[in-house]
Write a protein that holds these residues in place. Structure first.
Motif, PDB file in Angstrom:
ATOM      1  N   THR A 228       0.732  -1.063  -0.015  1.00  0.00           N
ATOM      2  CA  THR A 228       0.262  -0.014  -0.014  1.00  0.00           C
ATOM      3  C   THR A 228       0.875   1.321   0.132  1.00  0.00           C
ATOM      4  OG1 THR A 228      -0.296  -0.248   2.344  1.00  0.00           O
ATOM      5  CG2 THR A 228      -2.100  -0.893   1.168  1.00  0.00           C
ATOM      6  N   THR A 229       0.387   2.418  -0.674  1.00  0.00           N
ATOM      7  CA  THR A 229       1.322   3.519  -0.761  1.00  0.00           C
ATOM      8  C   THR A 229       0.234   4.695  -0.073  1.00  0.00           C
ATOM      9  OG1 THR A 229       0.151   3.977  -3.092  1.00  0.00           O
ATOM     10  CG2 THR A 229       2.484   2.983  -2.780  1.00  0.00           C
ATOM     11  N   LEU A 230       1.126   5.704   0.542  1.00  0.00           N
ATOM     12  CA  LEU A 230       0.436   6.586   1.312  1.00  0.00           C
ATOM     13  C   LEU A 230       1.246   7.870   1.187  1.00  0.00           C
ATOM     14  CD1 LEU A 230      -1.686   7.214   3.602  1.00  0.00           C
ATOM     15  CD2 LEU A 230       0.065   6.652   5.169  1.00  0.00           C
ATOM     16  N   GLY A 231       0.330   9.076   0.990  1.00  0.00           N
ATOM     17  CA  GLY A 231       0.831  10.503   0.847  1.00  0.00           C
ATOM     18  C   GLY A 231       0.032  11.152   1.894  1.00  0.00           C
ATOM     19  N   THR A 232       0.539  11.752   2.754  1.00  0.00           N
ATOM     20  CA  THR A 232      -0.365  12.321   3.991  1.00  0.00           C
ATOM     21  C   THR A 232      -0.383  13.857   3.836  1.00  0.00           C
ATOM     22  OG1 THR A 232       1.605  12.294   5.299  1.00  0.00           O
ATOM     23  CG2 THR A 232      -0.077  10.692   5.777  1.00  0.00           C
ATOM     24  N   GLU A 233      -1.267  14.720   3.302  1.00  0.00           N
ATOM     25  CA  GLU A 233      -1.062  16.020   3.349  1.00  0.00           C
ATOM     26  C   GLU A 233      -1.429  16.301   4.800  1.00  0.00           C
ATOM     27  OE1 GLU A 233      -3.978  17.365   0.068  1.00  0.00           O
ATOM     28  OE2 GLU A 233      -3.952  15.075  -0.374  1.00  0.00           O
ATOM     29  N   GLN A 234      -0.466  17.256   5.228  1.00  0.00           N
ATOM     30  CA  GLN A 234      -0.363  17.809   6.674  1.00  0.00           C
ATOM     31  C   GLN A 234      -0.663  19.129   6.839  1.00  0.00           C
ATOM     32  OE1 GLN A 234       0.267  15.665   9.690  1.00  0.00           O
ATOM     33  NE2 GLN A 234      -0.651  17.536  10.647  1.00  0.00           N
ATOM     34  N   GLU A 235      -1.997  19.416   7.253  1.00  0.00           N
ATOM     35  CA  GLU A 235      -2.400  20.761   7.485  1.00  0.00           C
ATOM     36  C   GLU A 235      -1.740  21.047   9.046  1.00  0.00           C
ATOM     37  OE1 GLU A 235      -6.067  21.266   4.464  1.00  0.00           O
ATOM     38  OE2 GLU A 235      -6.493  20.900   6.438  1.00  0.00           O
ATOM     39  N   TYR A 236      -1.513  22.655   9.301  1.00  0.00           N
ATOM     40  CA  TYR A 236      -1.208  22.926  10.652  1.00  0.00           C
ATOM     41  C   TYR A 236      -1.467  24.470  10.649  1.00  0.00           C
ATOM     42  CZ  TYR A 236       3.178  24.019   7.937  1.00  0.00           C
ATOM     43  OH  TYR A 236       3.695  24.430   7.022  1.00  0.00           O
ATOM     44  N   PHE A 237      -1.380  25.087  11.874  1.00  0.00           N
ATOM     45  CA  PHE A 237      -1.349  26.545  12.007  1.00  0.00           C
ATOM     46  C   PHE A 237       0.150  26.817  12.755  1.00  0.00           C
ATOM     47  CE2 PHE A 237      -6.016  25.698  11.690  1.00  0.00           C
ATOM     48  CZ  PHE A 237      -6.386  27.047  11.507  1.00  0.00           C
ATOM     49  N   LEU A 238       0.308  28.027  12.054  1.00  0.00           N
ATOM     50  CA  LEU A 238       1.506  28.623  13.101  1.00  0.00           C
ATOM     51  C   LEU A 238       1.281  30.056  13.695  1.00  0.00           C
ATOM     52  CD1 LEU A 238       4.661  27.967  10.368  1.00  0.00           C
ATOM     53  CD2 LEU A 238       4.176  26.794  12.693  1.00  0.00           C
ATOM     54  N   ILE A 239       1.316  30.059  15.022  1.00  0.00           N
ATOM     55  CA  ILE A 239       1.414  31.467  15.599  1.00  0.00           C
ATOM     56  C   ILE A 239       2.418  31.745  16.468  1.00  0.00           C
ATOM     57  CG2 ILE A 239      -1.328  31.321  15.668  1.00  0.00           C
ATOM     58  CD1 ILE A 239      -0.890  30.580  18.726  1.00  0.00           C
ATOM     59  N   ASP A 240       2.361  33.025  16.710  1.00  0.00           N
ATOM     60  CA  ASP A 240       3.773  33.418  17.467  1.00  0.00           C
ATOM     61  C   ASP A 240       3.593  33.008  18.859  1.00  0.00           C
ATOM     62  OD1 ASP A 240       5.990  35.582  17.291  1.00  0.00           O
ATOM     63  OD2 ASP A 240       5.394  35.445  19.466  1.00  0.00           O
ATOM     64  N   ARG A 241       4.889  32.407  19.261  1.00  0.00           N
ATOM     65  CA  ARG A 241       4.967  31.564  20.514  1.00  0.00           C
ATOM     66  C   ARG A 241       4.940  32.636  21.638  1.00  0.00           C
ATOM     67  NH1 ARG A 241       6.595  26.569  20.751  1.00  0.00           N
ATOM     68  NH2 ARG A 241       6.543  26.048  23.007  1.00  0.00           N
ATOM     69  N   ALA A 242       5.077  33.729  21.526  1.00  0.00           N
ATOM     70  CA  ALA A 242       4.954  34.442  22.570  1.00  0.00           C
ATOM     71  C   ALA A 242       3.430  34.813  23.096  1.00  0.00           C
ATOM     72  CB  ALA A 242       5.607  35.861  22.755  1.00  0.00           C
ATOM     73  N   LEU A 243       2.494  35.004  22.076  1.00  0.00           N
ATOM     74  CA  LEU A 243       1.042  35.047  21.998  1.00  0.00           C
ATOM     75  C   LEU A 243       0.523  33.661  22.778  1.00  0.00           C
ATOM     76  CD1 LEU A 243       0.187  37.010  18.999  1.00  0.00           C
ATOM     77  CD2 LEU A 243       0.636  37.768  21.310  1.00  0.00           C
ATOM     78  N   TYR A 244       1.112  32.678  21.959  1.00  0.00           N
ATOM     79  CA  TYR A 244       0.521  31.358  22.519  1.00  0.00           C
ATOM     80  C   TYR A 244       0.897  31.074  23.920  1.00  0.00           C
ATOM     81  CZ  TYR A 244       1.243  26.203  23.313  1.00  0.00           C
ATOM     82  OH  TYR A 244       1.263  24.936  23.792  1.00  0.00           O
ATOM     83  N   SER A 245       2.208  31.404  24.423  1.00  0.00           N
ATOM     84  CA  SER A 245       2.552  31.195  25.995  1.00  0.00           C
ATOM     85  C   SER A 245       1.159  31.970  26.891  1.00  0.00           C
ATOM     86  CB  SER A 245       3.783  31.749  26.244  1.00  0.00           C
ATOM     87  OG  SER A 245       3.855  32.941  26.019  1.00  0.00           O
ATOM     88  N   LEU A 328       7.441  12.093  11.922  1.00  0.00           N
ATOM     89  CA  LEU A 328       8.771  12.556  12.069  1.00  0.00           C
ATOM     90  C   LEU A 328       8.511  14.032  11.480  1.00  0.00           C
ATOM     91  CD1 LEU A 328      11.559  10.199  10.651  1.00  0.00           C
ATOM     92  CD2 LEU A 328      11.585  11.202  12.971  1.00  0.00           C
ATOM     93  N   THR A 329       7.594  14.444  10.573  1.00  0.00           N
ATOM     94  CA  THR A 329       7.422  15.591  10.138  1.00  0.00           C
ATOM     95  C   THR A 329       6.845  16.525  11.047  1.00  0.00           C
ATOM     96  OG1 THR A 329       7.049  14.680   7.753  1.00  0.00           O
ATOM     97  CG2 THR A 329       5.961  16.821   8.315  1.00  0.00           C
ATOM     98  N   MET A 330       5.918  15.795  11.722  1.00  0.00           N
ATOM     99  CA  MET A 330       5.185  16.561  12.835  1.00  0.00           C
ATOM    100  C   MET A 330       6.151  16.910  14.006  1.00  0.00           C
ATOM    101  SD  MET A 330       1.164  15.606  13.334  1.00  0.00           S
ATOM    102  CE  MET A 330       1.205  13.788  13.732  1.00  0.00           C
ATOM    103  N   ASP A 331       7.046  16.065  14.402  1.00  0.00           N
ATOM    104  CA  ASP A 331       7.785  16.235  15.354  1.00  0.00           C
ATOM    105  C   ASP A 331       9.211  17.387  15.042  1.00  0.00           C
ATOM    106  OD1 ASP A 331       9.487  15.772  17.631  1.00  0.00           O
ATOM    107  OD2 ASP A 331      10.845  14.530  16.504  1.00  0.00           O
ATOM    108  N   ILE A 332       9.364  17.256  13.630  1.00  0.00           N
ATOM    109  CA  ILE A 332      10.628  18.395  13.390  1.00  0.00           C
ATOM    110  C   ILE A 332       9.896  19.666  13.059  1.00  0.00           C
ATOM    111  CG2 ILE A 332      11.784  19.007  11.252  1.00  0.00           C
ATOM    112  CD1 ILE A 332      13.204  16.649  12.499  1.00  0.00           C
ATOM    113  N   PHE A 346      -1.336  21.587  15.993  1.00  0.00           N
ATOM    114  CA  PHE A 346      -1.977  20.328  14.886  1.00  0.00           C
ATOM    115  C   PHE A 346      -3.293  20.033  15.257  1.00  0.00           C
ATOM    116  CE2 PHE A 346       2.742  19.394  14.966  1.00  0.00           C
ATOM    117  CZ  PHE A 346       2.925  19.494  13.331  1.00  0.00           C
ATOM    118  N   HIS A 347      -3.937  21.122  16.352  1.00  0.00           N
ATOM    119  CA  HIS A 347      -5.491  20.445  16.693  1.00  0.00           C
ATOM    120  C   HIS A 347      -6.344  20.620  15.512  1.00  0.00           C
ATOM    121  CE1 HIS A 347      -9.197  20.956  18.622  1.00  0.00           C
ATOM    122  NE2 HIS A 347      -8.722  20.579  19.710  1.00  0.00           N
TER     123      HIS A 347
END
Ligand code: ADP
Ligand code: MG
Length: 750
Positions: A228-245, A328-332, A346-347
């Protein structure tokens, strides 16, 4: 305000591209640099050892000790040359993340000189250390399969997945050994061991089916393996870390529990595929660079629909490797984002009111010659191999749609499924008009209407597979056989199926295990029917194949849907067709244990009954805890942040009103806001108390089903109701009193 200005004042990190003589190295040169893969192994191992290893791998045998020792030695030398200090088994416990426990290569050798011990330190790494390790299993979720007094669990090297190096502190490296994690009695304590089982089951039966239908030709070698072959399109949000904290909700729960939509969010449709913000582009480049070293082939990057939302997609690979690579992608991503003072979310639904994130899982079957079994070619109606594998997919989805729904169920994904950005809890399959016509024609025993015949206007000429814009300088473009349907949970997209309901945060492992299993199960029925049809013939005739294909087209017809999955009409139509519409997770989890699904899994040998019960437990428990944690976080935020800001503003308004009154001035406007604030304060305070009472009750429920139901039908609605009050307050409260970063601040500081 201070924080936002601070964000802009910071200096920007630069990507450190490796270069030779002032020129950046090509990604192709860096690719796989930190992987101890086939090429590295064949270069470093003595020829006979490498041969034994590859034979054992291909034959599905376990490694013998001599070979394991030789591989371990070669891997150690390779790793030490690259500054490695430690090695670790790397595995995938049942909590959507990965786990590791580092051991150093250090060992001690004691000799005796004149009877006195002389200790020498040296670096060693044995075959048995490579093959197996024993972490304490009692602290990982096991869903009741392991009790704390039976703590033994083993990690075992998955020889199909190569070892790799990841950076430790200051240029040192750690050798990672991809592993499965099982209990003392061999039960799966992880995602990977069942994925491996499902892969080998589907490989085997797919090959059996292929052998029944592929003509034997002297000069064409037979297919030896299907995977079986798999290609995973990963969606994600990025926000500033200071605001996140500053947002306890994002930190504890991954999503904002309160916060109103700003005036400008995604309505202009200007973010999707827009210009990637500079800081994000730098982070993406570094992420891709790091992943390239690990042999993860990221191909595509772009802005997604919501503000601050992005996507990365790799070149597809064999599914088991693709799953490792997605993790690994999510981790990196997470780690590199940190270096850019960004937070990667990643939520599935971090922000209410804008699109959430998914992880489209593109799935297909390939032969060892790289032949994609789901390629329709230009005449799918006579491509029986394609049709057989296509109806197998339809049957899998038809028979076990509820299980596929269960495979993507979580507290977080419930916020996304059935909203305006993701398919509802009804699992159906989209084929596109032409394939649909092909199946209808076969069903009805009539010729196919070639309705891609084309149209012509003054400006555009469309023929079967081309579009001509009649502008001399623009080349004619070729169009795909099927159009897209973005609303379908399981859509055929040219030469693969795209399972779109998968959540962005979850490991793709369980959904893919389910896909492999349900389609393997369908292929078993198809194989048996073909054999019956064929009688003594070694190879199925066209007629044999057509009979079987037609049977399954009819049987699976009601799972095919070409329309808009987001509409109310589909919900009603699906109900008429008897397709389950599973809106909430607890109901979905229950389907894991239905007789139909249980017997499918156990018959295939992918899951045992205790393993399934354990899955059910872990998923339900996690669901319950997620919502309980949201309730607690919201209570804390109300009491510590939201209500006090209302009080401060109220005080300012009342002081001002009272001063004005003393001066004999008009205080109408102040009083007006004050009057709006008071009921909100009362409402919020009462909500905090009600939530608290419900949470206390929730924590007392012992029955796992009752606890999940309570979280779903009592706590969750209360959380949403409370939010509305808080969001109203946020709108009328003076900004200087609002202590939490608002949506518009988080959306605009990249
Ligand atoms: P879109 O956003 O239009 O769905 P993308 O190009 O972003 O498409 O992603 C498509 C994904 O499907 C990629 O990861 C690609 O490698 C993968 N893919 C393509 N062909 C196959 C296949 N035969 N098997 C599995 N995945 C595939
Ligand atoms: Mg897609």
């Amino acid at each position: 305000v201070n924080i936002v200005t601070g964000v802009y004042a910071r200096t920007q990190r630069e990507v450190d591209f490796p270069s030779v003589n002032g020129k950046h190295e090509l990604i192709s040169e860096i690719f796989g640099k930190n992987v101890f893969g086939t090429r590295e192994m064949s270069n470093r191992l003595p020829k006979p050892v490498f041969k034994t290893f590859s034979n054992q791998l291909r034959g599905g045998q376990t490694l013998d000790k001599v070979t394991a020792d030789a591989i371990a030695h070669a891997a150690k030398v390779w790793a030490l040359e690259r500054n490695a200090t430690h090695f670790t088994h790397w595995f995938q416990p049942l909590n959507d993340s990965t786990a590791e426990k580092h051991d150093s290569f250090l060992s001690l050798k004691t000799t005796f000189t004149n009877g006195l011990p002389d200790v020498t330190a040296l670096e060693t790494f044995s075959g048995s250390e490579l093959l197996q390790s024993e972490p304490d299993a009692s602290s990982f979720p096991s869903g009741g399969m392991r009790t704390t007094f039976e703590a033994r669990g083993y990690t075992v090297w998955d020889t199909k997945s190569p070892m790799f190096l990841q950076e430790g502190p200051h240029g040192t490296m750690i050798l990672y050994i991809p592993s499965v994690f099982i209990s003392y009695n061999g039960e799966a304590l992880d995602e990977k061991s069942v994925l491996l089982k499902s892969s080998s089951v589907i490989s085997k039966v797919a090959l059996e089916v292929l052998n029944l239908i592929e003509p034997i030709e002297d000069d064409v070698p037979r297919t030896k393996e299907i995977f079986t072959t798999l290609g995973t399109e990963q969606e994600y949000f990025l926000i500033d870390r200071a605001l996140y904290s500053l947002r306890p909700d994002l930190k504890n729960c991954g999503r904002t529990l309160i916060g109103g939509l700003p005036a400008r969010h995604q309505q202009m449709e200007d973010h999707y595929f827009g210009k990637i913000p500079t800081r994000v582009l730098a982070a993406m480049s570094e992420i891709e660079l790091e992943l390239a070293k690990l042999g993860v082939p990221i191909k595509t990057r772009h802005n997604e629909v919501a503000p601050c939302q992005f996507e990365a997609a790799p070149i597809f690979e064999e599914a088991m490797l693709a799953v490792d690579h997605n993790l690994l992608t999510m981790d990196i991503m997470h780690r590199v984002a940190h270096k850019y003072k960004l937070k990667c979310l990643f939520h599935e639904k971090p922000f209410k009111g804008v699109n959430g994130s998914g992880k489209h899982c593109n799935w297909s079957l390939s032969t060892d010659r790289g032949d994609n079994l789901l390629t329709p070619t230009s005449s799918p109606e006579t491509n029986y191999r394609f049709l057989i594998f296509l109806v197998a997919c339809l049957k899998g989805v038809h028979d076990h749609g509820d299980l596929l729904r269960a495979g993507v169920a979580s507290a977080s994904n419930d916020h996304r499924l059935g909203a305006q950005e993701a398919p509802p809890g009804i699992i159906s399959a989209f084929l596109g008009s032409e394939l649909n016509e092909v199946l209808n024609a076969i069903e009805e025993g009539r010729p196919v209407n070639k309705f891609l015949a084309g149209t012509e206007t003054k400006n555009i000429r469309v023929t079967g597979t081309t579009v001509d814009l009649k502008v001399a300088t623009l080349p004619k473009l070729s169009r795909d056989m099927t159009d897209r349907n973005r609303t379908s949970p399981f859509a055929f997209t040219g030469n693969k199926f795209e399972f779109r309901a998968v959540g962005s945060k979850q490991s793709p492992s369980f959904p893919v295990t389910i896909l492999n299993s349900v389609i393997a199960s369908a292929l078993i029925s198809i194989r048996d029917d073909l054999k019956k049809q064929m009688g003594d013939k070694p190879i199925a005739s066209t007629e044999d194949m057509l009979v079987v294909i037609r049977k399954y087209i009819i049987e699976t017809k009601n799972v095919r849907f070409e329309g808009d999955n987001y509409t109310e009409e589909w919900v009603q139509e699906a109900a008429k067709r008897g397709l389950p519409n599973i809106v909430k997770s607890p109901e979905a989890f229950g389907r894991i244990l239905s007789e139909k699904n249980k017997s499918m899994f156990t018959r295939l040998g992918v899951f045992t009954e205790p393993e399934l019960e354990s899955r059910f437990h872990i998923l339900s428990e996690k669901y319950t805890k997620d919502i309980q944690m949201e309730a607690q976080t919201l209570i804390d935020m109300l009491i510590q942040h939201v209500i006090p800001s209302a009080f401060s503003y109220r005080r300012e308004l009342s002081e001002s009103a009272s001063f004005l009154k003393q001066l004999g001035e008009e205080s109408g406007p102040e009083m007006k806001y004050l009057k709006q604030l008071t009921p909100l304060c009362v409402g919020l305070q009462e909500s905090a108390e009600t939530l608290e009472e419900h949470l206390v009750k929730a924590l007392e429920i012992e029955d796992i089903n009752a606890a999940a139901d309570y979280a779903c039908y009592s706590l969750s609605p209360l959380i949403e109701k409370t939010r509305l009050l808080s969001d109203q307050l946020e709108r009328i409260c003076a900004d200087k009193y609002w202590p939490l970063p608002k949506y518009h601040e988080m959306f605009s500081t990249l």
